[in-house]
Design a protein around this motif. Structure first.
Motif, mmCIF file in Angstrom:
data_model
loop_
_atom_site.group_PDB
_atom_site.id
_atom_site.type_symbol
_atom_site.label_atom_id
_atom_site.label_comp_id
_atom_site.label_asym_id
_atom_site.label_seq_id
_atom_site.Cartn_x
_atom_site.Cartn_y
_atom_site.Cartn_z
ATOM 1 N N GLY A 267 0.834 -1.203 0.000
ATOM 2 C CA GLY A 267 0.000 0.000 0.000
ATOM 3 C C GLY A 267 0.863 1.246 0.000
ATOM 4 N N ARG A 268 0.250 2.364 0.394
ATOM 5 C CA ARG A 268 0.969 3.627 0.477
ATOM 6 C C ARG A 268 1.400 3.888 1.910
ATOM 7 N NH1 ARG A 268 2.579 5.263 -4.168
ATOM 8 N NH2 ARG A 268 2.964 7.264 -3.171
ATOM 9 N N ASP A 269 2.485 4.633 2.067
ATOM 10 C CA ASP A 269 2.943 5.031 3.391
ATOM 11 C C ASP A 269 3.756 6.306 3.235
ATOM 12 O OD1 ASP A 269 4.024 5.419 5.885
ATOM 13 O OD2 ASP A 269 4.609 3.336 6.204
ATOM 14 N N GLU A 270 3.116 7.440 3.524
ATOM 15 C CA GLU A 270 3.765 8.730 3.317
ATOM 16 C C GLU A 270 4.920 8.966 4.283
ATOM 17 O OE1 GLU A 270 3.245 10.845 0.765
ATOM 18 O OE2 GLU A 270 1.959 9.220 0.037
ATOM 19 N N THR A 271 5.004 8.155 5.330
ATOM 20 C CA THR A 271 6.146 8.301 6.247
ATOM 21 C C THR A 271 7.417 7.712 5.652
ATOM 22 O OG1 THR A 271 5.811 6.193 7.415
ATOM 23 C CG2 THR A 271 4.560 8.114 8.196
ATOM 24 N N ARG A 272 7.297 7.031 4.521
ATOM 25 C CA ARG A 272 8.464 6.398 3.892
ATOM 26 C C ARG A 272 8.942 7.199 2.675
ATOM 27 N NH1 ARG A 272 9.891 1.470 5.439
ATOM 28 N NH2 ARG A 272 10.535 0.821 3.357
ATOM 29 N N ARG A 273 8.798 8.511 2.760
ATOM 30 C CA ARG A 273 9.362 9.403 1.738
ATOM 31 C C ARG A 273 10.793 9.731 2.166
ATOM 32 N NH1 ARG A 273 6.414 9.342 -2.947
ATOM 33 N NH2 ARG A 273 4.188 9.581 -2.507
ATOM 34 N N PHE A 274 11.678 8.766 1.931
ATOM 35 C CA PHE A 274 13.006 8.861 2.534
ATOM 36 C C PHE A 274 13.884 9.937 1.909
ATOM 37 C CE2 PHE A 274 11.835 4.371 3.484
ATOM 38 C CZ PHE A 274 11.768 4.512 4.866
ATOM 39 N N LEU A 275 13.748 10.191 0.626
ATOM 40 C CA LEU A 275 14.579 11.230 0.023
ATOM 41 C C LEU A 275 14.170 12.601 0.545
ATOM 42 C CD1 LEU A 275 16.880 11.797 -1.934
ATOM 43 C CD2 LEU A 275 15.184 12.154 -3.722
ATOM 44 N N GLU A 276 12.874 12.843 0.681
ATOM 45 C CA GLU A 276 12.422 14.116 1.236
ATOM 46 C C GLU A 276 12.994 14.309 2.640
ATOM 47 O OE1 GLU A 276 8.217 14.456 1.233
ATOM 48 O OE2 GLU A 276 8.013 14.301 -0.957
ATOM 49 N N GLN A 277 12.933 13.269 3.443
ATOM 50 C CA GLN A 277 13.456 13.353 4.809
ATOM 51 C C GLN A 277 14.958 13.616 4.797
ATOM 52 O OE1 GLN A 277 12.260 9.655 6.670
ATOM 53 N NE2 GLN A 277 10.158 9.890 5.944
ATOM 54 N N TYR A 278 15.651 12.932 3.913
ATOM 55 C CA TYR A 278 17.099 13.100 3.809
ATOM 56 C C TYR A 278 17.452 14.526 3.394
ATOM 57 C CZ TYR A 278 21.829 12.498 1.882
ATOM 58 O OH TYR A 278 23.164 12.628 1.587
ATOM 59 N N MET A 279 16.720 15.066 2.412
ATOM 60 C CA MET A 279 17.032 16.409 1.921
ATOM 61 C C MET A 279 16.724 17.465 2.990
ATOM 62 S SD MET A 279 18.435 15.807 -0.858
ATOM 63 C CE MET A 279 18.729 17.529 -1.265
ATOM 64 N N ARG A 280 15.641 17.267 3.753
ATOM 65 C CA ARG A 280 15.356 18.215 4.837
ATOM 66 C C ARG A 280 16.480 18.215 5.867
ATOM 67 N NH1 ARG A 280 9.888 16.463 4.393
ATOM 68 N NH2 ARG A 280 10.183 14.973 6.097
ATOM 69 N N LYS A 281 16.937 17.038 6.201
ATOM 70 C CA LYS A 281 18.034 16.946 7.161
ATOM 71 C C LYS A 281 19.303 17.577 6.586
ATOM 72 C CE LYS A 281 20.572 13.690 10.098
ATOM 73 N NZ LYS A 281 21.909 14.125 9.698
ATOM 74 N N MET A 286 23.213 21.789 6.541
ATOM 75 C CA MET A 286 23.950 22.783 5.767
ATOM 76 C C MET A 286 23.849 24.156 6.418
ATOM 77 S SD MET A 286 25.883 23.585 3.269
ATOM 78 C CE MET A 286 25.851 22.121 2.227
ATOM 79 N N GLN A 287 22.665 24.514 6.900
ATOM 80 C CA GLN A 287 22.502 25.809 7.553
ATOM 81 C C GLN A 287 23.373 25.892 8.792
ATOM 82 O OE1 GLN A 287 20.918 28.453 6.356
ATOM 83 N NE2 GLN A 287 21.729 29.571 8.117
ATOM 84 N N ALA A 288 23.380 24.814 9.568
ATOM 85 C CA ALA A 288 24.221 24.797 10.771
ATOM 86 C C ALA A 288 25.694 24.871 10.400
ATOM 87 C CB ALA A 288 23.933 23.538 11.587
ATOM 88 N N ARG A 289 26.051 24.195 9.316
ATOM 89 C CA ARG A 289 27.447 24.190 8.878
ATOM 90 C C ARG A 289 27.877 25.590 8.440
ATOM 91 N NH1 ARG A 289 26.868 20.326 5.567
ATOM 92 N NH2 ARG A 289 27.706 18.647 6.844
#
Length: 468
Positions: A267-281, A286-289
């Motif tokens: 099925g679908r699982d919007e919590t498994r949008r791993f690239l979006e999560q990775y890019m947000r992190k 980057m901002q902290a850096r």
């Protein structure tokens, strides 16, 4: 329909009885797992099977998709030429995939075909699949030298294509694990080998695909794996999907790791949008850096961003001349500027001896060169600027050494010279652990042969920013 399942499988030729001639019995568990996975693929009745292989055509900055109507192959190179394959390509799928890549300005397509014959990274999975399934069309895709995040994006394009075409599609990620599990194995032993295999089997066994993006490049390289990017591309095909996962087997009796896992979409699982999560992190990091960057690194960033955005080279402002430390404005030294993106080198160029009037001007000059003139990479583009990580190494004066025993890979950089050829490697680099490795890399950079006699020099650096 769309992508219905993904399969992580190895590709040891000896698993084929005609090649193994009895040796395949040493990986019986892998064979049994392969048979089970192939049966599951057949039960799904896919119209298209996408096989991702590390052994098809590979480019540094481009994902190659095999073109044409069909392809053939055999195991002749493994002394089993009687085992032959003929596969019909899904031409419509390939055309649609290429259109999607073009629309996204993503480096994937059918250009650069160098070997039409099927490779063993494809044929080993097909050997098992073809026992259970005859009617399907193949899409064969290679890896690239691009980042793990880009491999995940490539997978997302595959899923988008399958969805647009309404294809029942299965994705097979072909790849072995570490090649460095045993001293008497084909590539010897490194402690990172077993560490990688344990970690990757845990990751894949729980379908924690986001973790794939965080594996250090140094770990993957030292482990000598060949499947990580295949698995990451497959993970992208399953982005946003709930999956039922089963770890079927893991073995490494011959010094190479073989893992088999299956991932069925439920099925679908919007919590498994791993690239979006990775890019947000990544954006947060980057901002902290950026907030922690010192004046050396900020000047390098300013230099390249100014040039890429305006086409003009930056110069020191009156305020900078007044506020920068005196060691930047009144001292001269060689400087290397290194740029990384997604954990991978994006450019590194510098000067062994100073050519500019001061260290600050040396940074301005070499930052542009690193981002636009490193022959290993295309020039940095505007869209990349906010994702780049910089480091600046200010070189001390080189001093001659009589033997490698006077070097220290963590403390000293090395310069190797033979005639007019000169190669340099900075100290304390990720993935370079011994003096022998350091010298060997410096030799390769200069085009100096392993047997050639060289003179050695060492130097210390003051590093600003993160080590690469």
């Amino acid at each position: 329909m769309t992508v219905t399942a993904g399969f992580m499988v190895p590709h040891p030729p000896l698993i084929v009885p005609e090649i193994g001639k009895g040796e395949e019995r040493g990986i019986r568990e892998t064979t049994e797992a392969y048979e089970k996975a192939a049966g599951e693929i057949a039960a799904l009745k896919p119209e298209t099977i996408v096989v991702i292989s590390p052994h098809t055509v590979m480019y540094a900055d481009y994902f190659h998709v095999s073109p044409g109507k069909e392809a053939e192959g055999d195991f002749r190179q493994f002394r089993a030429g009687q085992v032959r394959f003929k596969a019909e390509y899904d031409e419509e799928f390939v055309r649609c995939l290429c259109r999607n890549a073009d629309a996204s300005d993503f480096p994937m397509g059918i250009m650069g075909e160098r070997e039409k014959k099927l490779d063993h990274g494809v044929m080993v999975p097909l050997y098992f699949i073809n026992k259970y399934l005859k009617e399907y069309r193949l899409v064969r895709i290679g890896l690239s030298g691009l980042s793990k995040a880009d491999h995940y994006r490539a997978g997302m394009l595959i899923e988008k294509t399958a969805n647009q075409l309404g294809r029942r599609t299965v994705v097979v990620a072909s790849g072995d694990l570490s090649h460095r599990l045993k001293e008497d194995g084909p590539y010897g032993y490194r402690e990172e080998g077993p560490a990688y295999d344990q970690r990757i089997m845990e990751t894949m066994g729980k379908a924690a695909f986001g973790e794939l993006l965080d594996y250090p490049e140094s770990l993957c390289e030292k482990a000598g794996e060949c499947g990580h990017r295949s698995f990451t591309m497959m993970a992208g095909c399953l982005d946003g999907k709930a999956v039922s996962t089963e770890k079927l087997s893991y073995q490494g009796p011959f010094g190479v790791g073989y893992g088999v896992c299956t991932f069925h979409v439920t099925g679908r699982d919007e919590t498994r949008r791993f690239l979006e999560q990775y890019m947000r992190k990544q954006q947060q990091d980057m901002q902290a850096r950026k907030e922690k960057e010192d004046c050396y690194v900020r000047l390098a960033r300013k230099s390249l961003e100014t040039f890429v955005r305006t086409g003009r080279k930056a110069s020191l402002t009156p305020e900078e001349k007044e506020t920068l430390p005196l060691e930047m404005t009144e001292s001269r030294a060689g400087v290397f500027v290194s740029i990384h993106k997604d954990g991978m080198l994006r450019g590194c160029i510098g000067t062994i001896a100073p050519v500019a009037g001061c260290v600050a001007e040396e940074i301005l000059r070499n930052a542009v060169s690193s981002g636009t003139e490193d022959p290993r990479f295309p020039p940095v583009e505007k869209e990349e600027l906010d994702t780049l990580v910089y480091s600046v190494d200010v070189l001390g004066a080189p001093e001659p050494v009589s033997s490698p025993g006077e070097l220290d890979v963590k403390k000293y950089g090395v310069i190797v010279t033979k005639g007019r050829k000169r190669g340099l490697l900075l100290p304390d680099l990720e993935g370079v652990d011994t003096v022998e490795e350091q010298i060997a890399i410096a030799r390769r950079k200069a085009g100096i042969g392993e047997e050639d006699t060289v003179t050695l020099e060492r130097f210390e650096v003051i590093r600003h920013g993160e080590k690469g």
